[in-house]
Motif scaffolding. Structure first.
Motif, short mmCIF file in Angstrom:
data_model
loop_
_atom_site.label_atom_id
_atom_site.label_comp_id
_atom_site.label_asym_id
_atom_site.label_seq_id
_atom_site.Cartn_x
_atom_site.Cartn_y
_atom_site.Cartn_z
N GLN B 221 0.83 -1.21 0.00
CA GLN B 221 0.00 0.00 0.00
C GLN B 221 0.87 1.26 0.00
O GLN B 221 0.62 2.21 -0.74
N ALA B 225 1.13 4.01 -2.96
CA ALA B 225 0.77 5.41 -2.69
C ALA B 225 1.94 6.34 -3.04
O ALA B 225 1.74 7.42 -3.61
N SER B 239 -2.00 -2.26 -6.45
CA SER B 239 -1.42 -3.11 -5.41
C SER B 239 -2.41 -4.21 -5.08
O SER B 239 -3.61 -4.05 -5.33
N VAL B 248 -6.17 -1.77 6.06
CA VAL B 248 -4.77 -1.34 6.05
C VAL B 248 -4.28 -1.25 7.50
O VAL B 248 -5.04 -0.87 8.40
N LEU B 256 -0.08 7.11 4.71
CA LEU B 256 -0.94 7.20 3.53
C LEU B 256 -1.69 8.53 3.52
O LEU B 256 -1.86 9.15 2.47
N LEU B 261 -4.19 10.24 0.87
CA LEU B 261 -5.20 9.20 0.81
C LEU B 261 -6.11 9.30 2.04
O LEU B 261 -5.63 9.51 3.16
N ALA B 272 -7.20 3.77 0.89
CA ALA B 272 -6.60 2.51 0.48
C ALA B 272 -7.33 1.36 1.14
O ALA B 272 -7.83 1.50 2.26
#
Lengths: 114, 350
Positions: B221, B225, B239, B248, B256, B261, B272
């Motif tokens: 992840q 990113a 991914s 996550v 992230l 994100l 994510a």
């Protein structure tokens, strides 16, 4: 224009399919234009045509003046210009000078006169 | 010498046929001369060539003005000259006038551009380089050729053009054969190569990179990113995990978020989330990167595989997670400099 062709886009700057051949380079365009400038004269074209169609591909000034009905200085001037432009070559034989089309130019001149 | 055999006294010299019978007549000569005079201009020749080489065989004034940095009235004037002698035809559609090569001249124009023009230049170059031009003699010529090609093949970088021209020249010179024509041959060959390269570049989609680890919750992840952050839309980033986790890793989420994100899928679609590894994701990828977590991906031909051995953020201390992030960051930058050599990364970013 055939009517079957698709309706033209109204936008002139439309995305075009890129050409597969590159265009003439500046240098090619210049050398070609220079050569065309020399031969784009009716008398010179007739001279080239006469030389090209003569039995041995060679002519003398006298042959040309007679065929063209022009004065010798006029013909000589045109021959000189085309010799300097490397379109014609001179070949002295005894007291006479024969003019021939420069071998490297033969195809090109032939293309023009076709 | 054969010519002497047909050279009798001047007074009696009557060729077997009157030459004028075979030669061009004076009326025809006038017409041909007028046409050639209209063509005897470098810019007009280049316009003609531009029209002849478009895929649909036509061009408008606006297309041609770009050719030589001249104004549209100048272009229109030259086009009118060519139209007046019958080489071009024009048709008004909407607000623009479109020019094409008139059907009766198509063969002649092709001959002029494809045979006469190269012959004219070749002759000039052969005169300039008698004998065998060595690479040192020919270098200025190649440089000029590269500049000219870079201008003529859209989407060509001048440095690439020079490299391709030099390579082409060397390859042709090694091949042996006629050396007088090496420069024109180089032009032809290099032009083909540049046109091909430009066509490939146009059809090329952005590279697609797939990061794979087991859970798709941490390393893959982060890597995805970071890559997306740096490359934007120039790389397609995916991914996936062979055994995707439910969410996550909490330790990774702040990093992230730093990259823009969202924290939670329910209120931010950019968030994510761990995804299962699928066959189509693998097939679509150009580069597959496993993250040192023992995943085995089926190896498909034509792809690039890398294994990045980095620690698992799930097992690391907070400072360890930061170190893992920095490690992945360095590897992503290295990958990018390889995938997109022209992309300039801001060293302090993010």
């Amino acid at each position: 224009m055939s009517p079957a062709e698709p309706a033209p886009s109204s936008r002139p700057s439309r995305e075009r399919t890129p050409a597969l051949r590159a265009t003439l380079s500046r240098e090619q365009a210049e050398s070609t234009a220079a050569l065309l400038r020399v031969v784009s004269d009716p008398t010179r074209l007739q001279i080239l045509s006469l030389i090209r169609t003569s039995p041995d591909g060679a002519s003398r000034v006298a042959d040309l003046t007679r065929a063209l009905g022009l004065r010798q200085p006029t013909v000589s001037h045109h021959l000189k210009v085309m010799t300097e432009a490397e379109i014609l070559t001179r070949r002295p034989a005894g007291r006479e000078v024969w003019y021939m089309i420069e071998p490297a130019r033969l195809d090109a001149v032939g293309d023009l006169l076709r | 010498m054969t010519t002497l055999s047909r050279a009798p006294d001047d007074a009696t010299c009557t060729p077997p046929h009157a030459p004028a019978d075979h030669a061009i007549g004076s009326d025809a000569a006038d017409v041909v001369a007028a046409t050639l005079k209209a063509l005897a201009d470098p810019l007009r020749l280049r316009m003609l060539s531009a029209i002849a080489t478009t895929a649909d065989g036509e061009a408008c004034v606006c297309d041609l003005a770009e050719l030589a940095d001249v104004s549209q009235p100048t272009v229109s004037h030259h086009l009118k000259v060519l139209r007046d002698v019958g080489v071009l035809t024009s048709e008004r559609r909407g607000t623009w006038v479109w020019y094409r090569i008139s059907p009766t001249y198509r063969g002649a124009v092709t001959m002029l551009l494809d045979r006469f023009a190269p012959a004219a230049l070749e002759h000039r170059q052969a005169a300039r380089h008698p004998g065998l031009p060595g690479l040192t003699d020919v270098e200025p010529e190649l440089t000029r050729l590269a500049e000219s090609l870079a201008g003529r093949v859209p989407g060509t970088d001048p440095a690439d053009a020079l490299r391709v021209v030099r390579e082409s020249y060397t390859a042709l010179a090694r091949r042996g054969g006629m050396t007088v024509h090496l420069v024109p041959l180089t032009e032809h060959f290099a032009r083909q190569r540049l046109v091909d390269a430009a066509a490939t570049a146009r059809s090329r989609r952005p590279p697609q990179v797939l990061f794979v680890c087991v859970a798709n919750a941490g390393r893959s992840q982060l890597a995805a990113a970071l890559l997306q952050h740096y490359a934007g839309d120039r790389v397609v980033v995916r991914s996936a995990g062979s055994v995707p986790a439910g969410d996550v890793h909490a330790a990774v989420k702040p990093f992230l978020a730093d990259l823009g994100l969202g924290p939670d899928l329910t209120d931010d679609p950019s968030a994510a989330y761990p995804k299962p590894l699928t066959d189509d994701a693998l097939r679509a990828a150009d580069v597959v990167i496993t993250m040192g977590c023992g995943d085995t991906c089926p190896v498909l031909p034509g792809k690039r595989y890398e294994d990045w051995v980095v620690g698992d953020p799930a097992l690391a201390s907070p400072s360890g997670v930061r170190a893992i992030r920095d490690e992945i960051d360095a590897r992503v930058r290295a990958l990018l400099s390889d995938l997109l050599p022209d992309l300039v990364l801001d060293r302090t970013d993010p």
